[in-house]
Write a protein that holds these residues in place. Structure first.
Motif, PDB file in Angstrom:
ATOM      1  N   PRO A 120     -37.579 -34.088  34.859  1.00  0.00           N
ATOM      2  CA  PRO A 120     -39.286 -34.690  34.931  1.00  0.00           C
ATOM      3  C   PRO A 120     -38.852 -35.442  36.560  1.00  0.00           C
ATOM      4  O   PRO A 120     -40.330 -35.541  36.833  1.00  0.00           O
ATOM      5  CB  PRO A 120     -39.811 -35.906  34.125  1.00  0.00           C
ATOM      6  CG  PRO A 120     -38.954 -34.827  32.427  1.00  0.00           C
ATOM      7  CD  PRO A 120     -37.477 -34.478  33.332  1.00  0.00           C
ATOM      8  N   GLY A 123     -33.624 -33.446  29.967  1.00  0.00           N
ATOM      9  CA  GLY A 123     -34.251 -34.434  29.821  1.00  0.00           C
ATOM     10  C   GLY A 123     -34.434 -34.982  31.577  1.00  0.00           C
ATOM     11  O   GLY A 123     -34.880 -36.362  31.485  1.00  0.00           O
ATOM     12  N   GLU A 131     -45.205 -32.375  36.989  1.00  0.00           N
ATOM     13  CA  GLU A 131     -45.632 -32.309  35.520  1.00  0.00           C
ATOM     14  C   GLU A 131     -46.488 -30.808  35.274  1.00  0.00           C
ATOM     15  O   GLU A 131     -45.621 -30.084  34.157  1.00  0.00           O
ATOM     16  CB  GLU A 131     -46.544 -32.934  34.964  1.00  0.00           C
ATOM     17  CG  GLU A 131     -46.690 -32.848  33.477  1.00  0.00           C
ATOM     18  CD  GLU A 131     -47.652 -33.809  32.723  1.00  0.00           C
ATOM     19  OE1 GLU A 131     -48.538 -34.145  31.877  1.00  0.00           O
ATOM     20  OE2 GLU A 131     -47.939 -35.165  33.731  1.00  0.00           O
ATOM     21  N   GLY A 161     -44.453 -25.333  33.289  1.00  0.00           N
ATOM     22  CA  GLY A 161     -44.946 -26.726  33.608  1.00  0.00           C
ATOM     23  C   GLY A 161     -42.916 -27.194  32.909  1.00  0.00           C
ATOM     24  O   GLY A 161     -42.665 -26.680  32.410  1.00  0.00           O
ATOM     25  N   GLU A 164     -37.742 -27.085  30.809  1.00  0.00           N
ATOM     26  CA  GLU A 164     -36.322 -27.751  30.619  1.00  0.00           C
ATOM     27  C   GLU A 164     -35.935 -26.791  29.104  1.00  0.00           C
ATOM     28  O   GLU A 164     -34.893 -26.485  28.925  1.00  0.00           O
ATOM     29  CB  GLU A 164     -36.642 -29.293  30.069  1.00  0.00           C
ATOM     30  CG  GLU A 164     -36.745 -30.304  31.301  1.00  0.00           C
ATOM     31  CD  GLU A 164     -35.175 -30.876  31.434  1.00  0.00           C
ATOM     32  OE1 GLU A 164     -34.965 -29.978  31.538  1.00  0.00           O
ATOM     33  OE2 GLU A 164     -35.191 -31.847  31.121  1.00  0.00           O
ATOM     34  N   GLN A 165     -36.804 -26.185  28.807  1.00  0.00           N
ATOM     35  CA  GLN A 165     -36.953 -26.248  26.784  1.00  0.00           C
ATOM     36  C   GLN A 165     -36.064 -24.915  26.976  1.00  0.00           C
ATOM     37  O   GLN A 165     -35.930 -24.190  25.658  1.00  0.00           O
ATOM     38  CB  GLN A 165     -37.683 -26.485  25.525  1.00  0.00           C
ATOM     39  CG  GLN A 165     -38.054 -27.806  25.856  1.00  0.00           C
ATOM     40  CD  GLN A 165     -36.975 -28.949  25.195  1.00  0.00           C
ATOM     41  OE1 GLN A 165     -35.880 -28.125  24.193  1.00  0.00           O
ATOM     42  NE2 GLN A 165     -36.697 -29.432  25.622  1.00  0.00           N
ATOM     43  N   GLU A 220     -41.981 -29.565  30.571  1.00  0.00           N
ATOM     44  CA  GLU A 220     -41.180 -29.430  29.854  1.00  0.00           C
ATOM     45  C   GLU A 220     -40.560 -28.124  29.540  1.00  0.00           C
ATOM     46  O   GLU A 220     -39.601 -27.845  28.493  1.00  0.00           O
ATOM     47  CB  GLU A 220     -42.083 -30.003  28.792  1.00  0.00           C
ATOM     48  CG  GLU A 220     -41.887 -29.917  27.292  1.00  0.00           C
ATOM     49  CD  GLU A 220     -40.860 -31.117  26.877  1.00  0.00           C
ATOM     50  OE1 GLU A 220     -39.968 -30.893  26.115  1.00  0.00           O
ATOM     51  OE2 GLU A 220     -40.589 -31.781  27.680  1.00  0.00           O
ATOM     52  N   ALA A 221     -41.440 -27.261  29.898  1.00  0.00           N
ATOM     53  CA  ALA A 221     -41.381 -25.605  29.426  1.00  0.00           C
ATOM     54  C   ALA A 221     -39.749 -25.132  29.658  1.00  0.00           C
ATOM     55  O   ALA A 221     -39.630 -24.292  29.923  1.00  0.00           O
ATOM     56  CB  ALA A 221     -42.378 -24.684  29.602  1.00  0.00           C
TER      57      ALA A 221
END
Length: 163
Positions: free
Chosen positions: A30, A27, A35, A50, A55-56, A52-53
């Motif tokens: 970003p 988290g 983004e 991206g 990070e996860q 988020e991808a």
């Protein structure tokens, strides 16, 4: 901004990103990445689109496997909008990663990064992680592993996964 100032600013961005990354929590990326960034990793990890991808799918499994990691570049170079670095992540191999069983021992994960910066954020990253070095430190004889893999057709591994 001239090229020298741009290179210095980009190296400073990478410094701040590493400081956040070494907190070992998901988290925090970003604010350093666009983004729609693209992270291009080694075989087994793959390319992720991206933040988020990233990070996860990249950071979260890596943090679980290597929860106390501390990465630093031994060499970092910058030219215009590009920054490159190579170094090590010193850590405990605490949880399985890429199907490699954790040995709960200290390991040194070698890496090389090439970043492309757009404005004040990282837009693209090409990453080499020494996965074979991790295998070796986990107790595998890498020469034997490679000979075994090389002796089997790709279908062999597809069938093994199904079992």
């Amino acid at each position: 901004m001239n090229k020298t100032d741009q290179a210095s600013a980009n190296k400073a961005l990478i410094d701040r990103m590493y400081e956040a990354m070494n907190q070992n929590k998901v988290g925090v990326m970003p604010k350093f990445w666009t983004e729609d960034m693209v992270w291009r990793g080694p075989a087994g990890v793959g390319t992720h689109h991206g933040v988020e991808a990233f990070e996860q799918n990249v950071r979260a499994p890596f943090i679980r496997a290597f929860p106390d990691k501390n990465g630093y570049d031994e060499v970092r170079l910058a030219e215009g909008k590009f920054v490159a670095g190579t170094g090590y992540q010193h850590t405990t191999f605490a949880e399985d990663w890429l199907g490699i069983p954790a040995n709960r021992q200290q390991v040194k994960v070698r890496y090389m990064d090439f970043w492309r910066v757009e404005g004040d954020r990282i837009a693209e990253n090409w990453v080499l992680i020494d996965v074979l070095g991790v295998l070796e430190q986990a107790g595998y004889n890498v020469e034997k592993v490679l000979k075994f893999i090389g002796s089997k057709p790709p279908e062999f591994f597809e069938e093994a996964v199904k079992e």
